[in-house]
Enzyme design. Structure first.
Site, PDB file in Angstrom:
ATOM      1  N   ASP A 186       0.920  -1.154  -0.031  1.00 46.77           N
ATOM      2  CA  ASP A 186      -0.150  -0.105   0.065  1.00 46.77           C
ATOM      3  C   ASP A 186       1.020   1.230  -0.007  1.00 46.77           C
ATOM      4  O   ASP A 186       1.615   1.587   1.044  1.00 46.77           O
ATOM      5  CB  ASP A 186      -0.738  -0.100   1.151  1.00 46.77           C
ATOM      6  CG  ASP A 186      -1.813   1.131   1.126  1.00 46.77           C
ATOM      7  OD1 ASP A 186      -1.862   1.928   0.331  1.00 46.77           O
ATOM      8  OD2 ASP A 186      -2.476   1.223   2.128  1.00 46.77           O
ATOM      9  N   HIS A 188      -0.561   4.226  -0.083  1.00 47.80           N
ATOM     10  CA  HIS A 188      -1.103   5.285   0.539  1.00 47.80           C
ATOM     11  C   HIS A 188      -1.083   6.601  -0.033  1.00 47.80           C
ATOM     12  O   HIS A 188      -1.228   7.467   0.567  1.00 47.80           O
ATOM     13  CB  HIS A 188      -0.583   5.308   1.891  1.00 47.80           C
ATOM     14  CG  HIS A 188      -1.602   5.547   2.871  1.00 47.80           C
ATOM     15  ND1 HIS A 188      -2.156   6.420   3.687  1.00 47.80           N
ATOM     16  CD2 HIS A 188      -2.509   4.264   3.462  1.00 47.80           C
ATOM     17  CE1 HIS A 188      -2.930   6.079   4.515  1.00 47.80           C
ATOM     18  NE2 HIS A 188      -3.264   5.040   4.396  1.00 47.80           N
ATOM     19  N   GLU A 212      -1.053  -0.839  -4.335  1.00 45.36           N
ATOM     20  CA  GLU A 212      -2.312  -0.056  -3.859  1.00 45.36           C
ATOM     21  C   GLU A 212      -2.079   1.298  -3.806  1.00 45.36           C
ATOM     22  O   GLU A 212      -1.073   1.956  -3.258  1.00 45.36           O
ATOM     23  CB  GLU A 212      -2.889  -0.752  -2.666  1.00 45.36           C
ATOM     24  CG  GLU A 212      -3.997   0.259  -2.254  1.00 45.36           C
ATOM     25  CD  GLU A 212      -4.395  -0.152  -0.849  1.00 45.36           C
ATOM     26  OE1 GLU A 212      -5.398   0.637  -0.258  1.00 45.36           O
ATOM     27  OE2 GLU A 212      -4.074  -1.252  -0.060  1.00 45.36           O
ATOM     28  N   GLU A 238     -10.033   3.757  -2.505  1.00 48.36           N
ATOM     29  CA  GLU A 238     -10.483   3.774  -0.821  1.00 48.36           C
ATOM     30  C   GLU A 238     -10.873   5.151  -0.639  1.00 48.36           C
ATOM     31  O   GLU A 238     -11.755   5.281   0.507  1.00 48.36           O
ATOM     32  CB  GLU A 238      -9.387   3.239  -0.116  1.00 48.36           C
ATOM     33  CG  GLU A 238      -8.011   4.151   0.146  1.00 48.36           C
ATOM     34  CD  GLU A 238      -7.124   3.565   1.069  1.00 48.36           C
ATOM     35  OE1 GLU A 238      -6.848   4.321   2.009  1.00 48.36           O
ATOM     36  OE2 GLU A 238      -6.581   2.333   0.775  1.00 48.36           O
ATOM     37  N   ASP A 261     -14.508   1.537  -0.392  1.00 44.26           N
ATOM     38  CA  ASP A 261     -14.583   1.554   1.057  1.00 44.26           C
ATOM     39  C   ASP A 261     -16.478   1.536   1.215  1.00 44.26           C
ATOM     40  O   ASP A 261     -16.762   2.581   0.997  1.00 44.26           O
ATOM     41  CB  ASP A 261     -13.911   2.608   1.608  1.00 44.26           C
ATOM     42  CG  ASP A 261     -14.111   2.610   3.004  1.00 44.26           C
ATOM     43  OD1 ASP A 261     -15.025   2.248   3.768  1.00 44.26           O
ATOM     44  OD2 ASP A 261     -13.043   2.972   3.872  1.00 44.26           O
ATOM     45  N   HIS A 288     -11.852  -1.962   1.007  1.00 46.65           N
ATOM     46  CA  HIS A 288     -10.930  -1.128   1.878  1.00 46.65           C
ATOM     47  C   HIS A 288     -11.747  -1.343   3.265  1.00 46.65           C
ATOM     48  O   HIS A 288     -12.799  -1.055   3.317  1.00 46.65           O
ATOM     49  CB  HIS A 288     -10.869   0.409   1.611  1.00 46.65           C
ATOM     50  CG  HIS A 288     -10.029   1.118   2.480  1.00 46.65           C
ATOM     51  ND1 HIS A 288     -10.590   2.068   3.294  1.00 46.65           N
ATOM     52  CD2 HIS A 288      -8.598   1.209   2.827  1.00 46.65           C
ATOM     53  CE1 HIS A 288      -9.501   2.853   4.042  1.00 46.65           C
ATOM     54  NE2 HIS A 288      -8.374   2.227   3.709  1.00 46.65           N
TER      55      HIS A 288
END
Length: 377
Positions: A186, A188, A212, A238, A261, A288
């Site tokens: 991830d 992020h 991700e 997400e 999400d 997510h």
């Protein structure tokens, strides 16, 4: 079954806050939902108060109608705050519907297409050796997937250094767990395109299940540039609050895994539509879920009834978060969430215990580059 009250609950869960919504009815049934906009729980609670007049006295079974009313009823389309509040209410309405009919929510979504849902935990470590050892322990415990994040040095994240360390960590994890355990990273949203391209290319020999959120989420058109230069599977989504935000990624085939999400993107109602849209493009669902027991339950029910499912995020095992507030949570064993048999989501909420977990103010980590400029977390 008419709605009589809608109650927001921003709660402290031991190391962070969570946000839940309870929907009550005139026949005594209640539904429980969860919102996912972390560090904005009080804003979501106020959004619930704004949405409440749309709901009181309405038939709780008219889920799609109530969703459309909440999303479109204020003239301005719902943003992330309103959509997170709406998501919590929507999940609670699905919980109510299942309880009223005496069936688990997945039965309302078409029934199970699988008997269990494979999950991935979060792992970490300050060195490649430490993260490899932690990953080996997770594999020995039965997990079939490993996930770790782009590393920072405390509150410093210098992209080129982070990329080099991430590649070393990934290589160490792959060597520790072998070829039969899938590994995800991830990013992020911490990187810009040049560093994201460099990271993805250098990870190719280690066969990531997905990379991700390699880029920030404001401008999804940037994924066109990234996709032209890399050959690893990409995952994103997400931070999106509506199906419309997913449009470019899905329709232009820019991702292979959808990180919807449920607790931000309009609940089960909206996320189910995103999942169906992804199916037409052979994009797998990887919901997510950095949240609490209700989010985990809602994801589980959608995963059980969705054919194009890949893997479920699960950093917190059922029963490990707010066990007094949620004395009954969904079942888990050997790296898999298992189908609940109770009506609704299969989660019970103790309102009295919730009052003993008051919200605590706080914000997320703040990362900076070596020159002290702010960078994305």
């Amino acid at each position: 079954m008419l709605i009589t009250d809608v109650k927001p609950y921003p709660l402290w869960g031991g190391n962070r806050n969570f946000f839940f919504v309870k929907v009550e009815t005139d026949i005594g049934h209640y539904g429980i939902g969860e919102g996912g906009l972390t560090w904005k729980e009080l804003a979501c609670a106020e959004a619930v108060h704004h949405l409440k007049p749309f709901l009181i006295g309405q038939d709780a079974s008219r889920i799609e109608h109530l969703w459309q009313t909440m999303f479109r009823g204020g003239f301005f389309p719902a943003d992330r705050v309103v959509c997170s509040a709406l998501a919590a209410i929507d999940i609670a309405l699905w919980d109510l519907r299942g309880k009223a009919l005496g069936v688990p929510v997945y039965e309302l979504l078409g029934g199970r297409v699988r008997d269990r849902v494979v999950c991935y935990p979060h792992t970490g470590g300050a060195t490649p050796e430490a993260i490899a050892e932690n990953s080996r322990k997770l594999a020995d415990a039965g997990w079939k997937f490993i996930r770790f994040g782009l590393p920072s040095d405390g509150d410093i994240l210098e992209p080129t250094q982070a990329v080099r360390m991430a590649v070393r960590q990934f290589a160490a994890i792959r060597e520790a767990v072998g070829d039969d355990v899938e590994v995800c990273i991830d990013v992020h949203t911490r990187l810009d395109p040049p560093d994201a391209v460099r990271l993805c290319r250098e990870l190719e020999p280690y066969r990531p299940y997905f990379v991700e959120d390699p880029l920030r989420s404001e401008n999804m058109h940037s994924f066109h540039q990234l996709a032209r230069h890399v050959a690893v599977p990409l995952a994103a989504g997400e931070q999106f609050a509506t199906k419309w935000e997913f449009r470019e990624l899905i329709e232009d085939d820019l991702i292979q895994y959808c990180r919807v999400d449920l607790c931000i993107c309009g609940g089960i109602t909206e996320s189910r539509k995103v999942a169906g849209w992804c199916e037409t493009h052979y994009i797998a669902l990887a919901p997510h879920n950095p949240l609490g027991p209700v989010s985990t339950a809602a994801c589980l029910h959608l995963d059980l009834a969705t054919s194009n499912f890949g893997v479920q995020e699960l950093p917190r095992l059922p029963g490990s978060i707010l066990p007094e507030v949620f004395p009954v949570q969904v079942p888990f064993a050997d790296g898999y969430l298992l189908p609940p048999t109770a009506p609704g989501l299969g989660v019970e909420f103790n309102e009295e215990a919730a009052r003993d977990c008051p919200y605590q103010p706080g914000n997320g980590p703040q990362l900076r580059r070596l020159d002290n400029s702010f960078t994305n977390w």
